[in-house]
Enzyme design. Structure first.
Site, PDB file in Angstrom:
ATOM      1  N   ALA A   1       0.539  -0.741  -0.593  1.00 28.48           N
ATOM      2  CA  ALA A   1       0.196   0.160  -0.149  1.00 28.48           C
ATOM      3  C   ALA A   1       0.597   1.400  -0.245  1.00 28.48           C
ATOM      4  CB  ALA A   1      -1.039   0.068   1.397  1.00 28.48           C
ATOM      5  N   TYR A   2       2.084   1.751   0.635  1.00 31.40           N
ATOM      6  CA  TYR A   2       2.817   2.373   0.781  1.00 31.40           C
ATOM      7  C   TYR A   2       3.816   2.718  -0.561  1.00 31.40           C
ATOM      8  CZ  TYR A   2       7.065   5.198   2.051  1.00 31.40           C
ATOM      9  OH  TYR A   2       8.132   5.768   2.442  1.00 31.40           O
ATOM     10  N   ALA A   3       3.951   1.255  -1.320  1.00 30.65           N
ATOM     11  CA  ALA A   3       4.221   1.416  -2.181  1.00 30.65           C
ATOM     12  C   ALA A   3       3.727   2.057  -3.549  1.00 30.65           C
ATOM     13  CB  ALA A   3       4.687  -0.051  -2.771  1.00 30.65           C
TER      14      ALA A   3
END
Length: 227
Positions: free
Chosen positions: A148-150
């Site tokens: 999700a961060y990526a």
């Protein structure tokens, strides 16, 4: 500087202050660290602002406070982010969903809101400006333990390239820095960049000289990704 109380954000603030700039350090809920970061800056006239980047009203408030405290904003550095580990095969569905919600609300939408507020301020002043966003397009191929961060930070890179075109008529350059995780070794034994090295890249993109690199993504990875 959003997220300026620790890590890369604090290093960025120090680089700008050392060059004679006045800096607004933003934090969400780390007042002691933020005060320490502020006290460590060279020069004077720096300010401290507080607010949750996931809260649109808070964003508008702390951007205004920064502009008032500094007498205008010439450069925005987006550094605030939440990184929650959520391996797809070991986290529960609720943990997975929460990680994606935080990544979208803070890393992507929150940064977009800060950029929107600052861009409108820069346009009203009519003196141009620079917006630099610190993303995380890993040279190793994504962030497998935190997809999700990526995804959110990849969205920020696309946002920056879009804003670079939209804001070019107003002499506002927009670019991104894509670092490896700091202070670590990758699987090949290569050393990842330090916060100070990433801060130097941010400072370069925020300076007046590289106007024709607006829209670029500068990898700071200790090794050049092969495309």
């Amino acid at each position: 500087m959003t997220g300026g109380s620790r890590g890369i954000g604090r290093a960025v603030a120090k680089v700008f202050a050392a060059a004679g700039d006045r800096v607004a350090i933003h934090h969400r809920d780390s007042p002691l660290e933020a005060q320490q970061a502020l006290a460590a800056l060279d020069g004077d006239g720096h300010v401290l602002v507080k607010g949750d980047v996931a809260n649109p009203e808070a964003v508008a408030s702390f951007v205004t406070a920064a502009a008032d405290g500094l007498g205008g904003i010439d450069v925005l550095v987006n550094g605030a982010a939440v990184l929650r580990m959520h391996d797809p095969l070991t986290t529960s569905y609720l943990e997975w969903r929460q990680a994606w919600r935080e990544a979208v609300e803070v890393d992507l939408l929150g940064t977009a809101n800060v950029s929107w507020c600052v861009a409108r301020h820069m346009v009203r002043r009519g003196q141009g400006g620079r917006i630099v966003t610190i993303g995380a397009r890993s040279a190793r191929g994504g962030v497998p333990e935190a997809p999700a961060y990526a995804a959110a930070t990849a969205g920020l890179i696309a946002m920056g390239q879009s804003l670079a075109v939209a804001l070019a008529p107003y002499r506002i350059a927009v670019s991104s820095v894509a670092p490896e995780p700091t202070g670590q070794h990758d699987t090949a034994g290569q050393v990842a960049p330090t916060p100070a090295e990433i801060a130097s890249a941010v400072r370069y993109l925020a300076s007046a000289q590289p106007v024709f690199v607006s829209g670029t993504v500068l990898d700071v990875a200790g090794k050049a990704p092969i495309r």
